[in-house]
Design a protein around this motif. Structure first.
Motif, PDB file in Angstrom:
ATOM      1  N   THR A 272       0.722  -1.052  -0.019  1.00 34.08           N
ATOM      2  CA  THR A 272       0.047  -0.042   0.131  1.00 34.08           C
ATOM      3  C   THR A 272       0.960   1.315   0.093  1.00 34.08           C
ATOM      4  O   THR A 272       1.957   1.171   0.376  1.00 34.08           O
ATOM      5  CB  THR A 272      -0.895  -0.110   1.280  1.00 34.08           C
ATOM      6  N   ARG A 277      -3.596   3.096   0.824  1.00 33.32           N
ATOM      7  CA  ARG A 277      -4.520   2.369  -0.533  1.00 33.32           C
ATOM      8  C   ARG A 277      -3.605   1.456  -1.214  1.00 33.32           C
ATOM      9  O   ARG A 277      -2.359   1.388  -1.384  1.00 33.32           O
ATOM     10  CB  ARG A 277      -4.473   3.442  -1.533  1.00 33.32           C
ATOM     11  N   THR A 278      -4.367   0.333  -1.458  1.00 36.91           N
ATOM     12  CA  THR A 278      -3.831  -1.006  -1.783  1.00 36.91           C
ATOM     13  C   THR A 278      -3.258  -0.647  -3.463  1.00 36.91           C
ATOM     14  O   THR A 278      -3.680  -0.369  -4.411  1.00 36.91           O
ATOM     15  CB  THR A 278      -4.690  -2.132  -1.828  1.00 36.91           C
TER      16      THR A 278
END
Length: 292
Positions: A272, A277-278
């Motif tokens: 991430t 946020r991936t």
């Protein structure tokens, strides 16, 4: 009329310039006990009192927005926006939720410049234990109990850096300072001597050495972040909702692989950005002996 517009823009520019800023590159990995700031090579112990900010409950730590009320409080306590930046603000996840604002003084290459800008410790008491010491002051502001702690982070003569912890407890919820003092002295102990910045976590609770193996990963070329720091997290089990954090590491820009010792089993790994946020995720099976 032009003079009024000019005055408006000057006022707006001045207010923007004087606003408190966050120190870049900070994060908290849920399941770990430390808020980390890469920019300042600093970890702040927060224990199990905080998670990342949740919009619904409005609890947790965040480093994107400082409320006007918090800015007024920071200023009231003597912090100048030109001399200090905010690491994070947040509200604890517990039923009796206290808030926490954490700041650090700006660094300067000029000897004594940043030291001269340090907030005055006049009127502060000293808390000493076998683990370390810090400075503190208590007060009440608008029905809120304020516990204001200053913890020496680096004490190189002329280039001192102090971590400031401002705890805010609603007066009706106030019972004691036990949790707050524990956090402050834990940080004082960590910074007391030979502090080394190593933001990471590895949980190894295996029955014996034969149940351990190498946790290996390699980030595919298309997901390697050449210009930004990222976080590599490993969770026990392969399901997308598995949340038992076993390992995490800061991945430097351009870095693509690594290896760790963990218990054998199935893991979900996730890459991430610092805002969680991936970017990429995969499954890893750890089944080979350490000697293999």
């Amino acid at each position: 009329m032009r003079a009024i517009y000019l005055l408006f823009y000057i006022t707006l520019f001045t207010s923007c310039q004087s606003a408190y800023q966050f120190t870049p590159k900070g994060f908290l990995v849920d399941g770990d006990d430390y808020f980390v700031n890469i920019e300042r090579n600093l970890s702040v112990y927060v224990g199990d009192n905080f998670l990342n900010y949740d919009k619904k409950s409005k609890k947790g730590l965040q480093n994107l927005h400082i409320s006007r009320a918090d800015q007024h409080l920071i200023k009231r306590l003597g912090y100048k926006a030109d001399d200090y930046t905010v690491l994070f603000t947040g509200k604890s996840k517990n039923d009796t939720a206290f808030r926490l604002i954490t700041l650090i003084n700006n660094k300067s290459e000029d000897r004594f410049k940043n030291t001269k800008a340090l907030i005055s410790r006049d009127g502060f008491s000293i808390k000493k234990t076998v683990e370390g010491k810090y400075y503190y002051q208590t007060t009440t502001v608008k029905n809120q109990v304020i516990y204001h702690a200053i913890v020496p982070f680096k004490q190189s003569l002329g280039r001192e850096e102090y971590l400031s912890l401002i705890y805010i407890i609603p007066k009706q919820d106030f019972k004691n300072f036990d949790i707050i003092e524990d956090l402050a002295i834990s940080n004082a102990s960590m910074f007391r001597s030979n502090y080394i910045f190593t933001p990471s976590r590895t949980e190894i609770l295996c029955p014996d050495d034969n149940s351990r193996g190498h946790f290996d990963y390699r980030i595919p070329d298309q997901f390697i972040q050449k210009d930004n720091y990222t976080l590599l997290k490993g969770y026990l089990g392969g399901e997308s909702d598995s949340n038992k954090l076993i390992i995490y590491r800061v991945v430097a820009p351009g870095q693509s692989y690594g290896s760790f010792v963990v218990c054998k089993g199935l893991y979900r790994i996730e890459l991430t950005d610092l805002h969680h946020r991936t970017i990429w995720q995969d499954k890893v099976i750890v089944d080979k002996d350490l000697s293999d």
